[in-house]
Design an enzyme around this catalytic site. Sequence first.
Site, short mmCIF file in Angstrom:
data_model
loop_
_atom_site.label_atom_id
_atom_site.label_comp_id
_atom_site.label_asym_id
_atom_site.label_seq_id
_atom_site.Cartn_x
_atom_site.Cartn_y
_atom_site.Cartn_z
N CYS A 114 -6.65 -2.43 12.80
CA CYS A 114 -6.97 -1.10 13.34
C CYS A 114 -8.39 -0.68 12.99
CB CYS A 114 -5.95 -0.07 12.87
SG CYS A 114 -5.71 -0.16 11.11
N GLU A 170 -0.90 6.15 9.97
CA GLU A 170 -2.14 5.37 10.04
C GLU A 170 -2.08 4.64 11.36
OE1 GLU A 170 -4.56 2.97 10.35
OE2 GLU A 170 -3.68 1.69 8.81
N ARG A 179 -11.81 -10.86 11.65
CA ARG A 179 -10.72 -10.94 10.67
C ARG A 179 -9.41 -10.76 11.43
NH1 ARG A 179 -9.06 -7.09 5.98
NH2 ARG A 179 -9.81 -5.49 7.37
N GLU A 198 -8.40 0.06 22.39
CA GLU A 198 -8.50 -0.78 21.20
C GLU A 198 -8.18 -2.21 21.68
OE1 GLU A 198 -5.53 0.34 18.34
OE2 GLU A 198 -6.75 -0.36 16.67
N ARG A 205 0.84 -1.21 0.00
CA ARG A 205 0.00 0.00 0.00
C ARG A 205 0.87 1.26 0.00
NH1 ARG A 205 -4.81 0.42 4.39
NH2 ARG A 205 -3.25 1.21 5.82
N GLY A 222 0.85 1.77 12.59
CA GLY A 222 1.11 1.11 13.86
C GLY A 222 0.38 1.81 14.98
N SER A 223 0.92 1.70 16.18
CA SER A 223 0.23 2.22 17.36
C SER A 223 0.31 3.75 17.41
CB SER A 223 0.86 1.64 18.62
OG SER A 223 2.21 2.03 18.69
N THR A 224 -0.65 4.34 18.09
CA THR A 224 -0.67 5.81 18.23
C THR A 224 0.57 6.28 19.01
OG1 THR A 224 -3.07 5.81 18.10
CG2 THR A 224 -2.05 7.75 19.11
N LYS A 254 11.07 -0.74 6.89
CA LYS A 254 11.39 -1.54 8.08
C LYS A 254 10.13 -2.29 8.50
CE LYS A 254 10.95 -1.29 12.32
NZ LYS A 254 10.61 -2.71 12.60
N ALA A 287 7.74 -5.01 10.64
CA ALA A 287 7.65 -5.33 12.07
C ALA A 287 8.56 -6.51 12.39
CB ALA A 287 6.20 -5.66 12.41
N GLU A 288 9.09 -6.51 13.61
CA GLU A 288 10.03 -7.57 14.00
C GLU A 288 9.36 -8.95 14.06
OE1 GLU A 288 9.51 -4.74 15.58
OE2 GLU A 288 8.67 -5.11 17.58
N GLY A 331 3.43 6.33 16.68
CA GLY A 331 3.15 7.39 15.70
C GLY A 331 3.47 8.78 16.26
P1 ADP Z 1 2.18 -2.84 18.00
O1 ADP Z 1 2.10 -2.36 19.41
O2 ADP Z 1 0.89 -3.19 17.41
O3 ADP Z 1 3.27 -3.85 17.75
P2 ADP Z 1 3.89 -0.76 17.11
O4 ADP Z 1 3.48 0.64 16.82
O5 ADP Z 1 4.76 -0.99 18.30
O6 ADP Z 1 2.56 -1.57 17.15
O7 ADP Z 1 4.62 -1.40 15.84
C1 ADP Z 1 4.41 -1.02 14.52
C2 ADP Z 1 5.75 -0.84 13.85
O8 ADP Z 1 6.44 0.20 14.54
C3 ADP Z 1 6.67 -2.06 13.91
O9 ADP Z 1 7.40 -2.14 12.70
C4 ADP Z 1 7.59 -1.73 15.06
O10 ADP Z 1 8.85 -2.37 14.95
C5 ADP Z 1 7.75 -0.24 14.87
N1 ADP Z 1 8.21 0.48 16.06
C6 ADP Z 1 7.98 0.19 17.36
N2 ADP Z 1 8.62 1.07 18.15
C7 ADP Z 1 9.26 1.95 17.34
C8 ADP Z 1 10.11 3.09 17.54
N3 ADP Z 1 10.42 3.52 18.75
N4 ADP Z 1 10.60 3.72 16.44
C9 ADP Z 1 10.30 3.30 15.21
N5 ADP Z 1 9.52 2.23 14.95
C10 ADP Z 1 9.00 1.57 15.99
#
Ligand code: ADP
Length: 512
Positions: free
Chosen positions: A316, A282, A310, A414, A189, A260-262, A204, A206-207, A265
């Site tokens: 989200c 987002e 789903r 959430e 996207r 990802g998370s607020t 990058k 997600a891990e 963000g």
């Molecule tokens: P969740 O809590 O659902 O895992 P995150 O916002 O933590 O959501 O994760 C979404 C993405 O943001 C992942 O790729 C994660 O590795 C990345 N992320 C988490 N912490 C940081 C940070 N401090 N800086 C940049 N990216 C981050």
Amino acid sequence: MTTVSTVKTLLQRPPTVMMEVLKGHGVRYASLLHQESYIGGRWVAASSGKVFPVTNPATGKVISSVPDMGEVDTQAAIDSAYEAFQTWQRTTAKERSLLLRKWYDLMEAHKEELAGIMTAEAGKPLVEARGEVSYGSSFLEWYSEEAKRIHGEVVQSPSVNKEMIFLRQPIGVASMITPWNFPNAMITRKAGAALAAGCTCVIKPAEDTPLSALAAVDLAEKAGFPPGVINVVTASKDNTPAVGNLMCTSDKVAAISFTGSTTVGQLLYRQCSEGIKRIGLELGGNAPFIVFASADIPSAVEGLMVAKFRNAGQACISANRVLVEDSVYETFVKTLTTEVAERLVVGDGSHPQVNIGPLINVAQLKRVERIVEASVAAGARVVLGGKRHSLGGLFFQPTILVDVKEDMPCFQQEIFGPVIALRRFQSEDEAVAIANASECGLASYFYSQDVSQVWRVARRLECGIVGINEGLVSAAEGAFGGIKKSGIGREGSRHGIDDYTYIKYICLGGIN
Ligand code: ADP
């Protein structure tokens, strides 16, 4: 569970043995499996040599490992993207369109393999994983078409000796940080739009889900994208903050797009402020799902099943606060309870009958459990489920909570799990007021057969997306994004290009 010794053992295994390990976890083919990241058109290890494990959430077993990159590697990826941008920005829209189309074709051709990898690392049932690959590839198809329609403007000049033209130009290198819940589509996207516009990218993932990202980018390489145009940096949770900071602050980066998370963000927004970077966010949602008295109840139940379950509720735009009008409340709860009890099969997503997989990790499991327990302690009543599943591991029972009040955690937060929280309401005004009483404004859903009510409520809901008599709103053609703390900008649709272009105003004077 993961131990240092299992990780080391796996790393010492040749790729063929790795494939055997993955086959045991639902991955049937393995030509797209990578244990290296992708920078400057090469598959590379971290400069430190470090790796981190990838586990299957359904079994808790380590299935692979990928490079644990840091700032040095991230800088190399940014440098590659910056260098590639110097030529990529000058390609024609048609050239970019053709490459995106080829990438789309390859994703479609490798759907089974991509889905198998996704199920193995994200726990998503196979049928949903296939659906996500189709959804993900549809962005490449869409942006292969949109690439040719990034039009500028010639405006009416106020002077006879001047012409005024607006060009839309690619902004530069775009950093992308993506989540684990849609490990393929959240990449396509963003990258689809960026590449169509003429930007290059550093991704990058997600891990928890790096394998899907590497598999998708393998196909981009096969499609023929030049070295440096797309780069993937994998990093562990520990290394992520430093990698993310560089992705937001490097002088060579023009834009960042994050899903990802607020909380994260907000951090990235702050990090981008120094360099005044273009940013697309987002973030989290807390979607209301309103069932009015005139609704078709079976369709509303069906819509809620889709909007809630789903990806085991880990989306989200998942329905989070279910509001049902008093006169249909009992019928709705009864029908819903029967459907949930009869239709949902929890288990390892690689089994064909399973339609609810595990939660992604222990932190999410504990979070969902905490939200349910705290809501029950505050007076919510469990109609179904309510606990960890007897399968153990990361599985949680599909749950229905009734007698919910606005101040309970299941309405305030959430949930991101397979939990439905229901509250009764008496009037349209009350339902809209409750729906809007949130810091978030991503998706909302409502069911009604009253035409006036449909327009009234659609206008009044404070959110970026409204599903009316519909629980499935995601599509490449749709403008996806939120207001309030749910984010900035839109992804998908023709508007998804905006984050990656800027308007250059050209004033051509001296015309005699
Ligand atoms: P969740 O809590 O659902 O895992 P995150 O916002 O933590 O959501 O994760 C979404 C993405 O943001 C992942 O790729 C994660 O590795 C990345 N992320 C988490 N912490 C940081 C940070 N401090 N800086 C940049 N990216 C981050």
